[in-house]
Design a protein around this motif. Sequence first.
Motif, PDB file in Angstrom:
ATOM      1  N   TYR A 117       0.839  -1.151   0.099  1.00  0.00           N
ATOM      2  CA  TYR A 117      -0.134  -0.057   0.217  1.00  0.00           C
ATOM      3  C   TYR A 117       0.921   1.347  -0.057  1.00  0.00           C
ATOM      4  O   TYR A 117       0.209   2.496   0.191  1.00  0.00           O
ATOM      5  CB  TYR A 117      -1.020  -0.014   1.245  1.00  0.00           C
ATOM      6  CG  TYR A 117      -2.107  -1.069   1.090  1.00  0.00           C
ATOM      7  CD1 TYR A 117      -3.221  -0.610   0.437  1.00  0.00           C
ATOM      8  CD2 TYR A 117      -1.944  -2.234   2.008  1.00  0.00           C
ATOM      9  CE1 TYR A 117      -4.234  -1.488   0.415  1.00  0.00           C
ATOM     10  CE2 TYR A 117      -3.049  -3.100   1.648  1.00  0.00           C
ATOM     11  CZ  TYR A 117      -4.185  -2.637   0.882  1.00  0.00           C
ATOM     12  OH  TYR A 117      -5.445  -3.683   1.027  1.00  0.00           O
ATOM     13  N   GLY A 118       2.234   0.935  -0.130  1.00  0.00           N
ATOM     14  CA  GLY A 118       3.129   2.256  -0.093  1.00  0.00           C
ATOM     15  C   GLY A 118       2.651   3.289  -1.241  1.00  0.00           C
ATOM     16  O   GLY A 118       2.622   4.449  -0.817  1.00  0.00           O
ATOM     17  N   ARG A 119       2.317   2.789  -2.704  1.00  0.00           N
ATOM     18  CA  ARG A 119       2.230   3.850  -3.483  1.00  0.00           C
ATOM     19  C   ARG A 119       0.624   4.592  -3.270  1.00  0.00           C
ATOM     20  O   ARG A 119       0.745   5.749  -3.270  1.00  0.00           O
ATOM     21  CB  ARG A 119       1.909   3.041  -4.968  1.00  0.00           C
ATOM     22  CG  ARG A 119       1.924   4.161  -5.930  1.00  0.00           C
ATOM     23  CD  ARG A 119       1.546   3.425  -7.342  1.00  0.00           C
ATOM     24  NE  ARG A 119       2.614   2.128  -7.519  1.00  0.00           N
ATOM     25  CZ  ARG A 119       2.227   1.156  -8.524  1.00  0.00           C
ATOM     26  NH1 ARG A 119       1.187   1.327  -9.143  1.00  0.00           N
ATOM     27  NH2 ARG A 119       3.095   0.211  -8.512  1.00  0.00           N
ATOM     28  N   GLU A 120      -0.233   3.571  -2.744  1.00  0.00           N
ATOM     29  CA  GLU A 120      -1.326   4.447  -2.575  1.00  0.00           C
ATOM     30  C   GLU A 120      -1.238   5.293  -1.240  1.00  0.00           C
ATOM     31  O   GLU A 120      -1.778   6.484  -1.049  1.00  0.00           O
ATOM     32  CB  GLU A 120      -2.528   3.430  -2.010  1.00  0.00           C
ATOM     33  CG  GLU A 120      -2.982   2.694  -3.143  1.00  0.00           C
ATOM     34  CD  GLU A 120      -1.941   1.459  -3.780  1.00  0.00           C
ATOM     35  OE1 GLU A 120      -1.224   1.550  -3.085  1.00  0.00           O
ATOM     36  OE2 GLU A 120      -2.179   1.017  -4.753  1.00  0.00           O
ATOM     37  N   ALA A 121      -0.360   5.129  -0.372  1.00  0.00           N
ATOM     38  CA  ALA A 121      -0.141   5.884   0.857  1.00  0.00           C
ATOM     39  C   ALA A 121       0.623   7.199   0.500  1.00  0.00           C
ATOM     40  O   ALA A 121       0.292   8.501   1.059  1.00  0.00           O
ATOM     41  CB  ALA A 121       0.674   4.833   1.907  1.00  0.00           C
ATOM     42  N   ASP A 122       1.684   7.270  -0.531  1.00  0.00           N
ATOM     43  CA  ASP A 122       2.190   8.448  -1.046  1.00  0.00           C
ATOM     44  C   ASP A 122       1.265   9.338  -1.661  1.00  0.00           C
ATOM     45  O   ASP A 122       1.088  10.428  -1.624  1.00  0.00           O
ATOM     46  CB  ASP A 122       3.155   7.849  -1.841  1.00  0.00           C
ATOM     47  CG  ASP A 122       4.634   7.187  -1.228  1.00  0.00           C
ATOM     48  OD1 ASP A 122       4.436   7.480   0.136  1.00  0.00           O
ATOM     49  OD2 ASP A 122       5.415   6.542  -1.941  1.00  0.00           O
ATOM     50  N   GLU A 123       0.439   8.723  -2.612  1.00  0.00           N
ATOM     51  CA  GLU A 123      -0.670   9.359  -3.229  1.00  0.00           C
ATOM     52  C   GLU A 123      -1.546   9.942  -2.146  1.00  0.00           C
ATOM     53  O   GLU A 123      -2.023  10.973  -2.536  1.00  0.00           O
ATOM     54  CB  GLU A 123      -1.364   8.512  -4.332  1.00  0.00           C
ATOM     55  CG  GLU A 123      -0.466   7.922  -5.399  1.00  0.00           C
ATOM     56  CD  GLU A 123      -0.274   8.961  -6.420  1.00  0.00           C
ATOM     57  OE1 GLU A 123      -0.846  10.292  -6.357  1.00  0.00           O
ATOM     58  OE2 GLU A 123       1.037   8.831  -6.867  1.00  0.00           O
ATOM     59  N   GLU A 124      -1.959   9.448  -1.280  1.00  0.00           N
ATOM     60  CA  GLU A 124      -2.746   9.961  -0.252  1.00  0.00           C
ATOM     61  C   GLU A 124      -2.283  11.229   0.444  1.00  0.00           C
ATOM     62  O   GLU A 124      -2.910  12.072   0.564  1.00  0.00           O
ATOM     63  CB  GLU A 124      -3.121   8.892   0.668  1.00  0.00           C
ATOM     64  CG  GLU A 124      -4.158   9.550   1.860  1.00  0.00           C
ATOM     65  CD  GLU A 124      -5.543   9.845   1.474  1.00  0.00           C
ATOM     66  OE1 GLU A 124      -6.379  10.278   2.208  1.00  0.00           O
ATOM     67  OE2 GLU A 124      -5.948   9.346   0.326  1.00  0.00           O
ATOM     68  N   ARG A 125      -1.071  10.772   0.792  1.00  0.00           N
ATOM     69  CA  ARG A 125      -0.200  12.120   1.387  1.00  0.00           C
ATOM     70  C   ARG A 125      -0.022  13.295   0.464  1.00  0.00           C
ATOM     71  O   ARG A 125      -0.208  14.561   0.848  1.00  0.00           O
ATOM     72  CB  ARG A 125       1.074  11.571   1.843  1.00  0.00           C
ATOM     73  CG  ARG A 125       1.170  10.927   3.041  1.00  0.00           C
ATOM     74  CD  ARG A 125       2.667  10.879   3.775  1.00  0.00           C
ATOM     75  NE  ARG A 125       3.470   9.879   2.843  1.00  0.00           N
ATOM     76  CZ  ARG A 125       3.618   8.625   3.145  1.00  0.00           C
ATOM     77  NH1 ARG A 125       2.900   8.021   4.138  1.00  0.00           N
ATOM     78  NH2 ARG A 125       4.531   7.804   2.538  1.00  0.00           N
ATOM     79  N   ARG A 126       0.263  13.110  -0.722  1.00  0.00           N
ATOM     80  CA  ARG A 126       0.286  14.167  -1.899  1.00  0.00           C
ATOM     81  C   ARG A 126      -0.993  14.600  -2.018  1.00  0.00           C
ATOM     82  O   ARG A 126      -1.026  15.850  -1.885  1.00  0.00           O
ATOM     83  CB  ARG A 126       1.092  13.558  -3.004  1.00  0.00           C
ATOM     84  CG  ARG A 126       2.408  13.345  -3.064  1.00  0.00           C
ATOM     85  CD  ARG A 126       2.716  13.382  -4.546  1.00  0.00           C
ATOM     86  NE  ARG A 126       2.379  11.701  -5.022  1.00  0.00           N
ATOM     87  CZ  ARG A 126       3.105  10.736  -4.938  1.00  0.00           C
ATOM     88  NH1 ARG A 126       4.261  10.849  -4.395  1.00  0.00           N
ATOM     89  NH2 ARG A 126       2.802   9.577  -5.418  1.00  0.00           N
ATOM     90  N   ARG A 127      -1.984  13.980  -1.952  1.00  0.00           N
ATOM     91  CA  ARG A 127      -3.460  14.483  -2.020  1.00  0.00           C
ATOM     92  C   ARG A 127      -3.786  15.348  -0.792  1.00  0.00           C
ATOM     93  O   ARG A 127      -4.380  16.429  -1.248  1.00  0.00           O
ATOM     94  CB  ARG A 127      -4.503  13.370  -2.260  1.00  0.00           C
ATOM     95  CG  ARG A 127      -5.967  13.985  -2.464  1.00  0.00           C
ATOM     96  CD  ARG A 127      -6.989  12.763  -2.503  1.00  0.00           C
ATOM     97  NE  ARG A 127      -6.974  12.280  -0.979  1.00  0.00           N
ATOM     98  CZ  ARG A 127      -7.769  12.894  -0.043  1.00  0.00           C
ATOM     99  NH1 ARG A 127      -8.370  13.958  -0.546  1.00  0.00           N
ATOM    100  NH2 ARG A 127      -7.914  12.484   1.178  1.00  0.00           N
ATOM    101  N   ARG A 128      -3.457  14.856   0.365  1.00  0.00           N
ATOM    102  CA  ARG A 128      -3.759  15.664   1.610  1.00  0.00           C
ATOM    103  C   ARG A 128      -3.216  16.970   1.461  1.00  0.00           C
ATOM    104  O   ARG A 128      -3.564  18.039   1.903  1.00  0.00           O
ATOM    105  CB  ARG A 128      -3.613  15.009   2.769  1.00  0.00           C
ATOM    106  CG  ARG A 128      -4.641  13.785   2.728  1.00  0.00           C
ATOM    107  CD  ARG A 128      -4.508  13.011   4.452  1.00  0.00           C
ATOM    108  NE  ARG A 128      -5.262  11.970   4.595  1.00  0.00           N
ATOM    109  CZ  ARG A 128      -6.742  12.213   5.155  1.00  0.00           C
ATOM    110  NH1 ARG A 128      -6.999  13.404   5.270  1.00  0.00           N
ATOM    111  NH2 ARG A 128      -7.288  11.184   5.133  1.00  0.00           N
ATOM    112  N   SER A 129      -1.940  16.860   1.147  1.00  0.00           N
ATOM    113  CA  SER A 129      -0.860  18.107   1.145  1.00  0.00           C
ATOM    114  C   SER A 129      -1.461  19.114   0.128  1.00  0.00           C
ATOM    115  O   SER A 129      -1.449  20.181   0.641  1.00  0.00           O
ATOM    116  CB  SER A 129       0.495  17.856   0.628  1.00  0.00           C
ATOM    117  OG  SER A 129       1.281  18.789   0.530  1.00  0.00           O
ATOM    118  N   VAL A 130      -1.954  18.707  -1.276  1.00  0.00           N
ATOM    119  CA  VAL A 130      -2.358  19.613  -2.179  1.00  0.00           C
ATOM    120  C   VAL A 130      -3.649  19.967  -1.732  1.00  0.00           C
ATOM    121  O   VAL A 130      -3.881  21.275  -1.859  1.00  0.00           O
ATOM    122  CB  VAL A 130      -2.498  18.985  -3.319  1.00  0.00           C
ATOM    123  CG1 VAL A 130      -3.209  19.763  -4.512  1.00  0.00           C
ATOM    124  CG2 VAL A 130      -1.196  18.426  -4.039  1.00  0.00           C
TER     125      VAL A 130
END
Length: 450
Positions: A117-130
Amino acid sequence: MSNYGHMNFDTISSLPLSGFPVRVWMTDLELRLVTSIGSPGLDQHFSTSGIAVSGREEVAYDVEYPQHPDVFAHLRARNGERVTWRTGPEGRIHACVAPIFSADKQVTGIIGFAVDYGREADEERRRRSVESLLRHLLQAFPSPVSVMDGDGRVMLVNAAYLHAVGKSEDEVVARSEQPPVPALPSPAHGLPDSPMSTNHQSNWIGANGESFQSQIVSVKNAGGMEISLHVASDLTREEALRVELEKYSRHFDLIFDVAGRPLAILGDAGEIEQANRAFAGILNVSKGKLLGTSIDRWIGASSRTNFGVIRRSVQAGDPSRLNGVLLQGENAPGLLANISAFRFIGLGDSSSVLIAIDEVDQFRDQTPTTRASLAVQEIDARILELLAAGHSNSEISFMLRLSRQGLDYRLKLLRVQLDASSRGELVARAYSLGLFSISQWPPVCRRPEK
């Protein structure tokens, strides 16, 4: 390959999993890997974490290392348990192992499944940051703003928007925009559309009676998803600011005009941005014709260099004063003026130069038949002409074949004769006394009568 119960290793090996962040594997009861298929990254992780390599091709979990989570999970599965755990960096890999039973309920092997789930976790962090950045930008924006999905439902709003519509965030978010914000009108004229966006405009009345004009831009991303950005301008506030600015502008013009001293404001390039009636009057020109022209247009050639130095010095923040500046009005006698200059800070910290004329001495062009018999020697006349044309001392020495000491001596005599204290004042006094004609260029000094 043999079967463990109803599990067929060939079937698992044929699963098209290499492009996904998953891994499926099987071991025998000795925890030797029988088959493994899936993500190379996951394969690398499980092959180097708690794994021992024995033999040339045989890979097995190290049963002598039971404290490792991966090994311990397989040992528990061999005892008949189904085990789930998290492993990998930051626990981003979710794994599960379970026993494989034979027909007579005996454990014959272990099957495992893992998802990264690393890729999804990274995407989620980026989404929350944006999203966090977007929220902060929206709140900092002074105008009402909302972000909507393709169906017109509000996803994000700022405080100015909530104030304009007179509702709380709970009453607005996840709902379609309602009056006082109208539905999207037809595309506005003059606003360019593109294959990825369309633009709309509309006017509406806010909950507190203000008039707003909305600009709604709908954008489609690469996947075809449509998002709309709605930005509203407060026309009521803009009109109030315009009226207030107009009032202060009229007050400024009135005060500027009734000031007793001739005043003008110069822009960066020396253009006249503002002038009062007194300034226009001494140049014998209307304000309309004066504004926008260069100040050099109204300054005599002999004074332009010195005045330009003073103007640039003032722009750097140093107030200054220049005496004996020759002004040339329109169809008017020449004027000798003492000018004070100050830095003037306008709107938005823009910098201009305010010039004030402190004293004006009017003189008329004089000819040998109408003036007194004042004249200078030929060598002094040549020196005055070159000074008025803007030449330096070294240039004058070279052109007249004078030594530096000889030129200094002649200049000293001229300063005494014309009662002047500087090069600039020498030229100004020469004009004032009629030695030069203000209508002639290059300057020609009057010679002694023969």
